[in-house]
Design a protein around this motif. Structure first.
Motif, PDB file in Angstrom:
ATOM      1  N   CYS A 261       0.847  -1.193   0.000  1.00 49.64           N
ATOM      2  CA  CYS A 261       0.000   0.000   0.000  1.00 49.64           C
ATOM      3  C   CYS A 261       0.883   1.243   0.000  1.00 49.64           C
ATOM      4  N   SER A 266       1.346  -1.815   3.938  1.00 51.92           N
ATOM      5  CA  SER A 266       0.874  -3.171   4.219  1.00 51.92           C
ATOM      6  C   SER A 266       0.954  -4.007   2.945  1.00 51.92           C
ATOM      7  N   GLU A 267       1.379  -5.265   3.095  1.00 53.57           N
ATOM      8  CA  GLU A 267       1.514  -6.168   1.964  1.00 53.57           C
ATOM      9  C   GLU A 267       0.526  -7.314   2.073  1.00 53.57           C
ATOM     10  N   HIS A 269      -1.940  -8.216  -0.464  1.00 53.08           N
ATOM     11  CA  HIS A 269      -3.264  -7.896  -0.995  1.00 53.08           C
ATOM     12  C   HIS A 269      -3.695  -8.934  -2.033  1.00 53.08           C
ATOM     13  N   HIS A 275      -8.452  -1.603  -3.005  1.00 54.15           N
ATOM     14  CA  HIS A 275      -8.194  -0.796  -1.819  1.00 54.15           C
ATOM     15  C   HIS A 275      -7.398  -1.617  -0.803  1.00 54.15           C
ATOM     16  N   CYS A 276      -6.628  -0.940   0.001  1.00 54.93           N
ATOM     17  CA  CYS A 276      -5.827  -1.585   1.028  1.00 54.93           C
ATOM     18  C   CYS A 276      -6.729  -2.153   2.121  1.00 54.93           C
ATOM     19  N   LEU A 283      -5.159   1.347  -4.103  1.00 54.12           N
ATOM     20  CA  LEU A 283      -3.917   0.730  -4.534  1.00 54.12           C
ATOM     21  C   LEU A 283      -3.587   1.133  -5.952  1.00 54.12           C
TER      22      LEU A 283
END
Length: 286
Positions: A261, A266-267, A269, A275-276, A283
């Motif tokens: 993100c 944050s990873e 996805h 969206h995150c 994103l």
């Protein structure tokens, strides 16, 4: 307006290269970074060997400066390519990145022979670079979650081991006494923990039959001490691995990628996510 869009596209491109590994440039960046981390740690080890450092000091020093400059540029790029730089700077990986960058610079701030030892200690902090490797391990998050889920059980288990160590250590102090090296209850507890963990330094050893019997029991229990926490973490790790492969609703396989993100970094996805999952930011899927 065009300049603003140009800056935004430039930051997005840098973010894609640094924070994501699904793209060709991102993969190459990660590979180069991993190689430099290993080289840097090897340099630190070689510098500690006086015979090698005496002959190749200039070469090692030059290589370390090249790597430090690369890590400095990487840290700056991570800061400027994310929308919330302070959050990254205060995160675990942000602190590790900073610790792996500043020691060589700090060594030039202090002067005088009286602080040479402090300078050496600061430079040894570069070994923290090896912790940067954690973010490249795909199973690291699952292991972290497994340890987190196991912490209550492991805490209770360690507390039970501590109680056993105190009781057995006190008994050994009563039975063996000063002649065998059990000069105090803390020393006896130290011996119990060392024996329980199957380390067995041999600096203290029981000489009476009763003490040797207790030592035998402690050594046998030690094998269980190793096995129990391992089993707890293994079970939780299996659960985490299973959860990562199935969705909470229907149990179908869900593929996640390394896309990070741009706001919170944050990873993990989903491929179809726009969206995150953590902060809700859009994103960069285009």
């Amino acid at each position: 307006m065009k300049k603003e869009n140009s800056n935004k596209n430039w930051k997005n491109k840098v973010h894609e290269i640094i924070y994501e590994a699904d793209t060709p440039l991102g993969k190459w960046f990660d590979i180069i970074l991993i190689i430099l981390i290993f080289v840097s740690v090897i340099i630190i080890m070689l510098e500690s060997v006086e015979s090698i450092d005496a002959v190749h000091h200039d070469l090692l020093f030059t290589l370390e400066w090249i790597i430090t400059i690369f890590f400095t540029l990487e840290y700056i790029a991570r800061i400027i390519s994310i929308k919330k730089p302070l959050k990254y700077a205060l995160s675990f990986y942000g602190i590790i990145d900073l610790l792996s960058t500043i020691p060589l610079y700090i060594s030039y701030i202090f002067a005088g022979s009286q602080v040479l030892l402090a300078i050496r200690a600061f430079r040894l902090l570069r070994v923290f670079r090896i912790l940067k490797l954690v973010q490249f391990l795909g199973e690291a998050s699952q292991l972290k979650n497994a340890l987190k889920a196991s912490r209550a059980k492991i805490t209770v288990f360690l507390f039970a081991v501590l109680i056993i160590s105190v009781i057995l250590g006190t008994l050994m102090y009563i039975i063996e006494g000063d002649e065998a090296g059990f000069t105090s209850i803390p020393t006896s507890i130290y011996w119990t923990i060392v024996t329980l963990t199957t380390v067995g330094y041999g600096d203290i050893a029981p000489i009476t039959p009763q003490g040797q019997l207790i030592a035998t029991i402690v050594m046998l229990v030690g094998y269980g001490v190793i096995a129990v926490p391992t089993g707890i973490v293994t079970v939780e790790f299996g659960k985490q691995k299973g959860n990562s492969q199935t969705s909470a609703q229907g149990g179908s396989y869900v593929h996640v990628n390394t896309q990070a993100c741009p706001s919170c970094s944050s990873e993990g996805h989903r491929d179809d996510a726009t969206h995150c999952y953590n902060c809700g930011s859009i994103l960069n899927n285009e």
